[in-house]
Design a protein around this motif. Structure first.
Motif, PDB file in Angstrom:
ATOM      1  N   ARG A 104      43.545  29.641  21.512  1.00 17.16           N
ATOM      2  CA  ARG A 104      43.751  29.778  22.955  1.00 17.16           C
ATOM      3  C   ARG A 104      43.173  31.110  23.437  1.00 17.16           C
ATOM      4  O   ARG A 104      42.552  31.187  24.503  1.00 17.16           O
ATOM      5  CB  ARG A 104      45.244  29.697  23.266  1.00 17.16           C
ATOM      6  CG  ARG A 104      45.575  29.829  24.744  1.00 17.16           C
ATOM      7  CD  ARG A 104      46.993  29.384  25.037  1.00 17.16           C
ATOM      8  NE  ARG A 104      47.961  30.096  24.230  1.00 17.16           N
ATOM      9  CZ  ARG A 104      48.873  29.504  23.455  1.00 17.16           C
ATOM     10  NH1 ARG A 104      48.914  28.186  23.368  1.00 17.16           N
ATOM     11  NH2 ARG A 104      49.751  30.220  22.783  1.00 17.16           N
TER      12      ARG A 104
ATOM     13  N   MET B 168      40.194  31.453  26.267  1.00 17.73           N
ATOM     14  CA  MET B 168      40.436  32.161  27.523  1.00 17.73           C
ATOM     15  C   MET B 168      39.644  33.464  27.629  1.00 17.73           C
ATOM     16  O   MET B 168      39.548  34.044  28.709  1.00 17.73           O
ATOM     17  CB  MET B 168      41.928  32.462  27.667  1.00 17.73           C
ATOM     18  CG  MET B 168      42.794  31.223  27.754  1.00 17.73           C
ATOM     19  SD  MET B 168      42.221  30.070  29.014  1.00 17.73           S
ATOM     20  CE  MET B 168      42.326  31.066  30.486  1.00 17.73           C
ATOM     21  N   ASN B 169      39.092  33.926  26.518  1.00 22.59           N
ATOM     22  CA  ASN B 169      38.317  35.179  26.533  1.00 22.59           C
ATOM     23  C   ASN B 169      37.023  34.961  25.753  1.00 22.59           C
ATOM     24  O   ASN B 169      36.823  35.541  24.686  1.00 22.59           O
ATOM     25  CB  ASN B 169      39.135  36.309  25.905  1.00 22.59           C
ATOM     26  CG  ASN B 169      40.482  36.506  26.575  1.00 22.59           C
ATOM     27  OD1 ASN B 169      40.593  37.185  27.591  1.00 22.59           O
ATOM     28  ND2 ASN B 169      41.516  35.900  26.004  1.00 22.59           N
TER      29      ASN B 169
ATOM     30  N   GLN C 138      46.060  39.765  24.671  1.00 20.63           N
ATOM     31  CA  GLN C 138      45.425  38.452  24.829  1.00 20.63           C
ATOM     32  C   GLN C 138      45.988  37.407  23.874  1.00 20.63           C
ATOM     33  O   GLN C 138      45.534  36.266  23.877  1.00 20.63           O
ATOM     34  CB  GLN C 138      43.914  38.613  24.610  1.00 20.63           C
ATOM     35  CG  GLN C 138      43.262  39.407  25.739  1.00 20.63           C
ATOM     36  CD  GLN C 138      41.979  40.085  25.326  1.00 20.63           C
ATOM     37  OE1 GLN C 138      41.738  40.319  24.146  1.00 20.63           O
ATOM     38  NE2 GLN C 138      41.146  40.416  26.302  1.00 20.63           N
TER      39      GLN C 138
ATOM     40  N   ILE D  94      46.509  28.485  32.227  1.00 18.41           N
ATOM     41  CA  ILE D  94      45.638  28.651  31.058  1.00 18.41           C
ATOM     42  C   ILE D  94      45.053  27.311  30.638  1.00 18.41           C
ATOM     43  O   ILE D  94      43.856  27.191  30.360  1.00 18.41           O
ATOM     44  CB  ILE D  94      46.432  29.292  29.904  1.00 18.41           C
ATOM     45  CG1 ILE D  94      46.755  30.749  30.221  1.00 18.41           C
ATOM     46  CG2 ILE D  94      45.646  29.203  28.592  1.00 18.41           C
ATOM     47  CD1 ILE D  94      47.651  31.415  29.203  1.00 18.41           C
ATOM     48  N   GLU D  95      45.899  26.262  30.600  1.00 16.56           N
ATOM     49  CA  GLU D  95      45.430  24.950  30.181  1.00 16.56           C
ATOM     50  C   GLU D  95      44.396  24.411  31.155  1.00 16.56           C
ATOM     51  O   GLU D  95      43.368  23.861  30.751  1.00 16.56           O
ATOM     52  CB  GLU D  95      46.612  23.987  30.074  1.00 16.56           C
ATOM     53  CG  GLU D  95      46.219  22.618  29.524  1.00 16.56           C
ATOM     54  CD  GLU D  95      47.402  21.693  29.416  1.00 16.56           C
ATOM     55  OE1 GLU D  95      47.597  21.094  28.348  1.00 16.56           O
ATOM     56  OE2 GLU D  95      48.121  21.553  30.426  1.00 16.56           O
TER      57      GLU D  95
ATOM     58  N   GLN E  19      42.382  26.098  33.131  1.00 16.26           N
ATOM     59  CA  GLN E  19      41.127  26.820  33.008  1.00 16.26           C
ATOM     60  C   GLN E  19      40.400  26.434  31.727  1.00 16.26           C
ATOM     61  O   GLN E  19      39.171  26.347  31.695  1.00 16.26           O
ATOM     62  CB  GLN E  19      41.385  28.324  33.027  1.00 16.26           C
ATOM     63  CG  GLN E  19      40.109  29.160  33.064  1.00 16.26           C
ATOM     64  CD  GLN E  19      39.266  28.865  34.303  1.00 16.26           C
ATOM     65  OE1 GLN E  19      39.779  28.801  35.417  1.00 16.26           O
ATOM     66  NE2 GLN E  19      37.959  28.654  34.101  1.00 16.26           N
ATOM     67  N   ALA E  20      41.169  26.193  30.645  1.00 18.64           N
ATOM     68  CA  ALA E  20      40.545  25.784  29.383  1.00 18.64           C
ATOM     69  C   ALA E  20      39.833  24.445  29.540  1.00 18.64           C
ATOM     70  O   ALA E  20      38.744  24.240  28.997  1.00 18.64           O
ATOM     71  CB  ALA E  20      41.603  25.698  28.281  1.00 18.64           C
TER      72      ALA E  20
END
Length: 484
Positions: free
Chosen positions: A383, A387-388, A398, A438-439, A441-442
């Protein structure tokens, strides 16, 4: 079982070896013992002697530090035949599921398990068990658990912890055996990985390795998946279909969450184990199959047997060899190595440069209790990479752990504590919203990375295509149009 042992009697003569039995030792090549006891597993070359004593005492040729093993437990006779002799031990010796009478020699076969108290011993030819570079142990070897005596783990396996290395060192003995294997351990510790390693190291490696989660399907569907069915055997069975056992003929079947099987399915599975025959639903003619069973569970099967919810005869059939994988919190040497492996693998799949872990990030990973074990570690670091995607170093900030609804930060050198289990409803709502962001955007990043290919995006995210479509709709994202 009780610890300790009585003194060995000196007046009772030992019975002679039964010469009517076929010779079990076919060559004079060196032998090794593979021990699985309370302190883990290890491999030891057997001294070049006609007789040797195995027991808990440090004076024995092979010492097993297990409280259920007597000081002088069993004698091994090495000659034209291989035989064992129980020395009046407190907790007994079993071979071929039968208890041995004290001071009576029994001819045995190479590779078959010998139960010494609650420990297990396998005797094998040295070839293929010890690596060619392993040093020759002197006859005075007591408890050879030094890392340089352990064969390396299979290629591709991340194993740094010594306790887990000892478990992997048992593979050359376990894999060629026809015995069923029961792999125990918490959820996410890597039971399926070990089962796959057994298959790849066995003579069945060219055959199929088929797996099924017994808890994932209702009984009516599970039976059809395992045993297959004939046309018309139930509504919707428009064609005949072989089951998992038939499809795995010549290979290995991995049954995960074996403790979830119903009583009826347990009885049918026992028949397959005993007879090697499968009866499809709706059929009267059994089909012979040749499969090796590896099962796994995070439940206490012995307790289920005691409560009557799991068949004792099936339990003993499945537990030909028992392996317990330790939880990740007890394998701190594996944590960073596994994290870096998962980061490298995902970065390669996403065509990115793999980021490094900062010192603070490593301290956080080592200090966390990992209730979800290796599976949770993989989710956390993957993850962070998703995200990065364009940073060179992953920092502590992070890495977010969601398993306990709270991020846990451990200062370097601090005592590891269990993560908090309760938070306020406000914190839960905030965390839920953060996780959804987060999900979402992933998913957007994965679709962008794959040019809108939903199947490829689902594979990149490690989820099913239909699950991905459901999340796309839930987040109000526009579904990519199919190319004309």
């Amino acid at each position: 079982m009780r610890a300790g042992s009585p003194e060995e009697p000196t007046l009772k003569p030992a019975a002679p070896i039964d010469r009517s039995a076929p010779s079990r030792l076919l060559s004079s090549e060196p032998l090794v013992g593979v021990v699985n006891g309370a302190t883990g597993g290890w491999v030891v070359p057997l001294p070049d002697k006609a007789q040797l004593i195995i027991g808990r005492s440090a004076e024995c040729e092979i010492s097993i530090p297990d409280p259920t093993v007597s000081r002088r437990h069993v004698r091994v006779h090495i000659g034209t035949e291989l035989a064992i002799e129980d020395l009046g031990s407190a907790n007994g010796t079993n071979y071929d599921a039968m208890p041995l009478r004290p001071f009576e020699r029994t001819v045995i076969e190479l590779g078959q398990p010998i139960e010494i108290g609650s420990a297990r011993l396998f005797i094998h030819a040295a070839r293929g068990v010890l690596p060619a570079s392993a040093p020759t142990a002197p006859a005075s070897v007591k408890v050879p658990r030094a890392p340089n005596m352990l064969p390396p783990p299979p290629a591709g396996e991340v194993v740094r912890d010594e306790a887990l290395r000892r478990i992997y060192a048992l593979l050359p003995a376990i894999a060629p055996s026809p015995l069923s294997v029961l792999v125990l351990g918490e959820t996410g510790v890597g039971k399926e990985v070990y089962a796959d390693a057994i298959h790849r190291a066995s003579d069945r490696a060219r055959g199929p390795f088929l797996k099924l989660n017994c808890a994932a399907l209702p009984e009516s569907i599970l039976e059809g998946e395992l045993f297959g069915y004939e046309r018309g055997s139930f509504s919707g069975a428009v064609t005949a279909r072989p089951g998992l056992f038939e499809a795995a003929h010549g290979g290995t079947v991995f049954l995960d969450e074996i403790g979830e099987l119903t009583a009826a399915t347990q009885a049918k599975l026992l028949r397959v184990l005993e007879s090697g025959e499968v009866l499809r639903l709706g059929s009267r003619s059994p089909v012979h199959v040749d499969v090796r069973f590896v099962s796994a569970t995070n439940r206490d099967l012995a307790a289920l047997v005691s409560s009557g919810s799991f068949r004792a005869d099936l339990f003993y059939r499945l537990e030909g060899i028992r392996i317990e994988i330790p939880p990740l919190r007890e394998r701190t040497a594996d944590i960073i190595a596994l994290a870096e492996f998962f980061i490298e693998r995902l970065a390669t799949r996403m065509s990115l440069a793999a980021p490094a872990l900062s010192a603070g990030a490593k301290d956080l990973l080592r200090g966390y209790s990992w209730p979800g074990n290796v599976r949770e570690l993989r989710n956390v670091v993957e993850r962070a990479v998703v995200m990065n995607p364009h940073i060179a170093v992953l920092e502590e900030s992070q890495l977010v752990m969601y398993a306990t609804s709270a991020k846990v930060t451990i200062a370097p050198g601090a005592r590891r504590e269990a993560p908090p289990t309760q938070t306020t409803s406000r914190t839960k709502d905030d965390l839920r919203g953060a996780l959804e962001a987060i999900e979402r955007q992933a998913i957007v990043d994965a679709l962008d990375k794959t040019g809108g290919n939903q199947s490829a995006a689902a594979r990149l995210l490690g989820m099913g295509r239909h699950a991905l479509i459901g999340r796309i709709e839930a987040y109000g994202l526009s579904r990519p149009r199919k190319r004309s």
